[in-house]
Scaffold this active site. Structure first.
Site, PDB file in Angstrom:
ATOM      1  N   LYS A   9     -23.171 -11.539  77.722  1.00 19.69           N
ATOM      2  CA  LYS A   9     -22.919 -11.074  76.464  1.00 19.69           C
ATOM      3  C   LYS A   9     -23.169  -9.614  76.315  1.00 19.69           C
ATOM      4  CE  LYS A   9     -25.218 -15.021  74.410  1.00 19.69           C
ATOM      5  NZ  LYS A   9     -26.175 -15.478  73.369  1.00 19.69           N
ATOM      6  N   TYR A  49     -19.471 -20.641  68.024  1.00 21.87           N
ATOM      7  CA  TYR A  49     -20.715 -20.838  67.407  1.00 21.87           C
ATOM      8  C   TYR A  49     -20.466 -21.485  66.366  1.00 21.87           C
ATOM      9  CZ  TYR A  49     -23.263 -17.523  70.561  1.00 21.87           C
ATOM     10  OH  TYR A  49     -23.629 -17.074  71.902  1.00 21.87           O
ATOM     11  N   ASN A 112     -29.798 -12.086  74.038  1.00 18.64           N
ATOM     12  CA  ASN A 112     -30.398 -12.665  75.345  1.00 18.64           C
ATOM     13  C   ASN A 112     -29.391 -12.968  76.567  1.00 18.64           C
ATOM     14  OD1 ASN A 112     -28.576 -14.541  74.175  1.00 18.64           O
ATOM     15  ND2 ASN A 112     -30.174 -15.972  73.601  1.00 18.64           N
ATOM     16  N   HIS A 115     -24.669 -16.535  77.689  1.00 20.38           N
ATOM     17  CA  HIS A 115     -24.429 -17.950  76.971  1.00 20.38           C
ATOM     18  C   HIS A 115     -24.068 -18.694  78.297  1.00 20.38           C
ATOM     19  CE1 HIS A 115     -22.791 -21.144  74.926  1.00 20.38           C
ATOM     20  NE2 HIS A 115     -21.468 -21.239  75.906  1.00 20.38           N
ATOM     21  N   GLU A 126     -15.525 -25.366  76.543  1.00 17.00           N
ATOM     22  CA  GLU A 126     -15.848 -24.145  76.081  1.00 17.00           C
ATOM     23  C   GLU A 126     -14.784 -23.422  77.225  1.00 17.00           C
ATOM     24  OE1 GLU A 126     -19.983 -23.534  76.560  1.00 17.00           O
ATOM     25  OE2 GLU A 126     -20.234 -23.941  74.312  1.00 17.00           O
TER      26      GLU A 126
HETATM   27  P1  IDP Z   1     -28.453 -21.113  73.527  1.00 14.34           P
HETATM   28  O1  IDP Z   1     -27.697 -19.858  73.691  1.00 14.34           O
HETATM   29  O2  IDP Z   1     -29.690 -21.065  74.119  1.00 14.34           O
HETATM   30  O3  IDP Z   1     -27.699 -22.303  73.711  1.00 14.34           O
HETATM   31  P2  IDP Z   1     -28.054 -21.628  70.705  1.00 14.34           P
HETATM   32  O4  IDP Z   1     -29.119 -22.460  69.801  1.00 14.34           O
HETATM   33  O5  IDP Z   1     -26.803 -22.295  70.741  1.00 14.34           O
HETATM   34  O6  IDP Z   1     -28.707 -21.330  71.871  1.00 14.34           O
HETATM   35  O7  IDP Z   1     -27.664 -20.387  69.690  1.00 14.34           O
HETATM   36  C1  IDP Z   1     -26.484 -19.603  70.241  1.00 14.34           C
HETATM   37  C2  IDP Z   1     -27.179 -18.236  70.363  1.00 14.34           C
HETATM   38  O8  IDP Z   1     -27.318 -17.623  68.976  1.00 14.34           O
HETATM   39  C3  IDP Z   1     -28.286 -17.750  70.872  1.00 14.34           C
HETATM   40  O9  IDP Z   1     -28.228 -17.650  72.394  1.00 14.34           O
HETATM   41  C4  IDP Z   1     -28.790 -16.562  70.256  1.00 14.34           C
HETATM   42  O10 IDP Z   1     -27.907 -15.179  70.795  1.00 14.34           O
HETATM   43  C5  IDP Z   1     -28.267 -16.905  68.862  1.00 14.34           C
HETATM   44  N1  IDP Z   1     -29.378 -17.286  68.341  1.00 14.34           N
HETATM   45  C6  IDP Z   1     -29.772 -18.389  68.334  1.00 14.34           C
HETATM   46  N2  IDP Z   1     -30.817 -18.641  67.318  1.00 14.34           N
HETATM   47  C7  IDP Z   1     -31.273 -17.386  66.704  1.00 14.34           C
HETATM   48  C8  IDP Z   1     -31.805 -16.929  65.613  1.00 14.34           C
HETATM   49  O11 IDP Z   1     -32.755 -17.547  65.182  1.00 14.34           O
HETATM   50  N3  IDP Z   1     -32.044 -15.752  65.433  1.00 14.34           N
HETATM   51  C9  IDP Z   1     -30.970 -15.013  65.738  1.00 14.34           C
HETATM   52  N4  IDP Z   1     -30.057 -15.416  66.982  1.00 14.34           N
HETATM   53  C10 IDP Z   1     -30.280 -16.606  67.209  1.00 14.34           C
HETATM   54 MG    MG Z   2     -25.853 -23.157  72.611  1.00 14.47          MG
END
Ligand code: IDP
Ligand code: MG
Length: 153
Positions: A9, A49, A112, A115, A126
């Site tokens: 990312k 997303y 974070n 992905h 994907e």
């Molecule tokens: P993952 O990346 O661990 O699979 P997902 O729930 O699929 O998590 O969410 C995708 C991405 O959306 C996350 O990696 C993060 O960057 C963002 N994200 C998820 N939940 C939140 C939140 O509560 N606040 C801000 N960003 C979020």
């Molecule tokens: Mg995810």
């Protein structure tokens, strides 16, 4: 063998961590079979997303994912989907275990670093979203017999 999708990312690319993160996957024994830098747009992000488009944080998430180019990677290995998810760690970097990528490099629930596909089914969808079939390059890993026992691959 499985192939899974990883996106480095903008929080990885802009911090100059591309090499460091790729190195972790290579060291583990995962084989890079596809890789490219690209700029994401809203259409791609709404698709990628789709489970989050109605969340209040989606606009901020989309903005953060467009802040710089990303690096898309196709990683191959035995049970690659599970292995890569394990290396990625929990979504929120603050609660991700040390030793995982997010637990070692992130302080954020949004910024974070990576992905990673969360199932074989999502990996397939994907990979097709980010790579044309001809952009995946299967080749023999020269160290395969040292990475796995003969009955493992
Ligand atoms: P993952 O990346 O661990 O699979 P997902 O729930 O699929 O998590 O969410 C995708 C991405 O959306 C996350 O990696 C993060 O960057 C963002 N994200 C998820 N939940 C939140 C939140 O509560 N606040 C801000 N960003 C979020
Ligand atoms: Mg995810």
């Amino acid at each position: 063998m499985e192939t899974t999708l990883v996106l480095l990312k903008p929080s990885c690319v802009s911090r100059g961590l591309i090499g460091e993160i790729i190195n972790r996957f290579e060291r583990r024994g995962l084989q890079i079979v596809g890789m490219k830098m690209m700029q994401l747009d809203d259409d791609k992000l709404r698709e990628h997303y789709s489970h989050l488009v109605n969340k209040p944080f989606f606009p901020a998430l989309a903005k953060s994912m467009k802040a710089s180019p990303i690096v898309a990677m196709a990683l191959q290995g035995v049970e690659a989907v599970t292995v890569v998810r394990g290396m990625t760690g929990y979504t929120n970097g603050r609660t991700a275990d040390p030793g995982t990528i997010r637990g070692d490099y992130s302080m954020s629930n949004q910024q974070n670093i990576v992905h990673a596909s969360d199932s074989i089914d999502s990996a397939e969808k994907e990979l097709a979203r980010f790579f044309k079939p001809e952009e995946i390059y299967p080749y023999k890993h020269a160290l395969a017999e040292y990475l796995y026992a003969p009955d493992e691959y």
